[in-house]
Design a protein around this motif. Structure first.
Motif, PDB file in Angstrom:
ATOM      1  N   PHE A  82      13.197 -88.942 -26.271  1.00 36.31           N
ATOM      2  CA  PHE A  82      13.267 -90.326 -26.715  1.00 36.31           C
ATOM      3  C   PHE A  82      14.343 -90.553 -27.766  1.00 36.31           C
ATOM      4  O   PHE A  82      14.709 -91.700 -28.030  1.00 36.31           O
ATOM      5  CB  PHE A  82      11.911 -90.762 -27.281  1.00 36.31           C
ATOM      6  N   LEU A  83      14.873 -89.507 -28.369  1.00 32.81           N
ATOM      7  CA  LEU A  83      15.808 -89.674 -29.477  1.00 32.81           C
ATOM      8  C   LEU A  83      17.143 -90.288 -29.057  1.00 32.81           C
ATOM      9  O   LEU A  83      17.706 -91.093 -29.793  1.00 32.81           O
ATOM     10  CB  LEU A  83      16.056 -88.329 -30.167  1.00 32.81           C
ATOM     11  N   GLY A  84      17.654 -89.947 -27.903  1.00 34.96           N
ATOM     12  CA  GLY A  84      18.923 -90.510 -27.446  1.00 34.96           C
ATOM     13  C   GLY A  84      18.858 -92.016 -27.245  1.00 34.96           C
ATOM     14  O   GLY A  84      19.656 -92.766 -27.822  1.00 34.96           O
ATOM     15  N   PRO A  85      17.921 -92.507 -26.430  1.00 36.51           N
ATOM     16  CA  PRO A  85      17.818 -93.957 -26.267  1.00 36.51           C
ATOM     17  C   PRO A  85      17.464 -94.689 -27.565  1.00 36.51           C
ATOM     18  O   PRO A  85      17.931 -95.802 -27.791  1.00 36.51           O
ATOM     19  CB  PRO A  85      16.693 -94.119 -25.238  1.00 36.51           C
ATOM     20  N   LEU A  86      16.661 -94.067 -28.418  1.00 34.03           N
ATOM     21  CA  LEU A  86      16.323 -94.697 -29.691  1.00 34.03           C
ATOM     22  C   LEU A  86      17.557 -94.855 -30.563  1.00 34.03           C
ATOM     23  O   LEU A  86      17.785 -95.919 -31.158  1.00 34.03           O
ATOM     24  CB  LEU A  86      15.267 -93.876 -30.427  1.00 34.03           C
ATOM     25  N   ALA A  87      18.394 -93.840 -30.630  1.00 32.04           N
ATOM     26  CA  ALA A  87      19.615 -93.921 -31.428  1.00 32.04           C
ATOM     27  C   ALA A  87      20.550 -95.004 -30.882  1.00 32.04           C
ATOM     28  O   ALA A  87      21.153 -95.752 -31.652  1.00 32.04           O
ATOM     29  CB  ALA A  87      20.320 -92.557 -31.441  1.00 32.04           C
ATOM     30  N   LEU A  88      20.648 -95.105 -29.571  1.00 33.32           N
ATOM     31  CA  LEU A  88      21.496 -96.135 -28.974  1.00 33.32           C
ATOM     32  C   LEU A  88      20.970 -97.534 -29.282  1.00 33.32           C
ATOM     33  O   LEU A  88      21.734 -98.436 -29.623  1.00 33.32           O
ATOM     34  CB  LEU A  88      21.586 -95.921 -27.465  1.00 33.32           C
ATOM     35  N   ARG A  89      19.672 -97.712 -29.202  1.00 34.52           N
ATOM     36  CA  ARG A  89      19.094 -99.026 -29.518  1.00 34.52           C
ATOM     37  C   ARG A  89      19.303 -99.390 -30.977  1.00 34.52           C
ATOM     38  O   ARG A  89      19.596-100.547 -31.300  1.00 34.52           O
ATOM     39  CB  ARG A  89      17.604 -99.022 -29.192  1.00 34.52           C
ATOM     40  N   LEU A  90      19.121 -98.421 -31.862  1.00 29.27           N
ATOM     41  CA  LEU A  90      19.320 -98.699 -33.287  1.00 29.27           C
ATOM     42  C   LEU A  90      20.778 -99.017 -33.596  1.00 29.27           C
ATOM     43  O   LEU A  90      21.073 -99.804 -34.492  1.00 29.27           O
ATOM     44  CB  LEU A  90      18.845 -97.517 -34.128  1.00 29.27           C
ATOM     45  N   TYR A  91      21.689 -98.421 -32.857  1.00 32.37           N
ATOM     46  CA  TYR A  91      23.107 -98.693 -33.047  1.00 32.37           C
ATOM     47  C   TYR A  91      23.482-100.087 -32.531  1.00 32.37           C
ATOM     48  O   TYR A  91      24.260-100.800 -33.157  1.00 32.37           O
ATOM     49  CB  TYR A  91      23.934 -97.622 -32.327  1.00 32.37           C
ATOM     50  N   LEU A  92      22.937-100.474 -31.399  1.00 33.73           N
ATOM     51  CA  LEU A  92      23.316-101.738 -30.772  1.00 33.73           C
ATOM     52  C   LEU A  92      22.528-102.939 -31.287  1.00 33.73           C
ATOM     53  O   LEU A  92      22.974-104.076 -31.120  1.00 33.73           O
ATOM     54  CB  LEU A  92      23.136-101.643 -29.257  1.00 33.73           C
ATOM     55  N   ALA A  93      21.389-102.733 -31.901  1.00 36.46           N
ATOM     56  CA  ALA A  93      20.553-103.851 -32.343  1.00 36.46           C
ATOM     57  C   ALA A  93      21.287-104.811 -33.278  1.00 36.46           C
ATOM     58  O   ALA A  93      21.219-106.026 -33.068  1.00 36.46           O
ATOM     59  CB  ALA A  93      19.282-103.325 -32.983  1.00 36.46           C
ATOM     60  N   PRO A  94      22.006-104.347 -34.296  1.00 39.07           N
ATOM     61  CA  PRO A  94      22.709-105.302 -35.159  1.00 39.07           C
ATOM     62  C   PRO A  94      23.793-106.090 -34.423  1.00 39.07           C
ATOM     63  O   PRO A  94      24.006-107.268 -34.723  1.00 39.07           O
ATOM     64  CB  PRO A  94      23.338-104.432 -36.250  1.00 39.07           C
ATOM     65  N   LEU A  95      24.439-105.478 -33.464  1.00 37.86           N
ATOM     66  CA  LEU A  95      25.474-106.186 -32.704  1.00 37.86           C
ATOM     67  C   LEU A  95      24.870-107.329 -31.895  1.00 37.86           C
ATOM     68  O   LEU A  95      25.387-108.449 -31.899  1.00 37.86           O
ATOM     69  CB  LEU A  95      26.205-105.214 -31.778  1.00 37.86           C
TER      70      LEU A  95
END
Length: 45
Positions: free
Chosen positions: A20-33
């Motif tokens: 789950f760490l890969g998709p979680l990191a991607l979501r956290l990166y893209l959420a502010p955008l």
């Protein structure tokens, strides 16, 4: 040979627990955008 296969299976089981760490990191990166893009759309109504 069998012990090596068991060690490999144990390693795969450990990495499966962290899948789950890969998709979680991607979501956290893209959420502010996406947040900024969405708020700009609402501000320009």
């Amino acid at each position: 040979m069998l012990t090596m296969a068991r060690r490999l299976q144990d390693l795969l089981d450990i990495t499966r627990a962290l899948d789950f760490l890969g998709p979680l990191a991607l979501r956290l990166y893209l959420a502010p955008l996406f947040w900024m893009a969405g708020t700009k759309k609402f501000a320009n109504i």
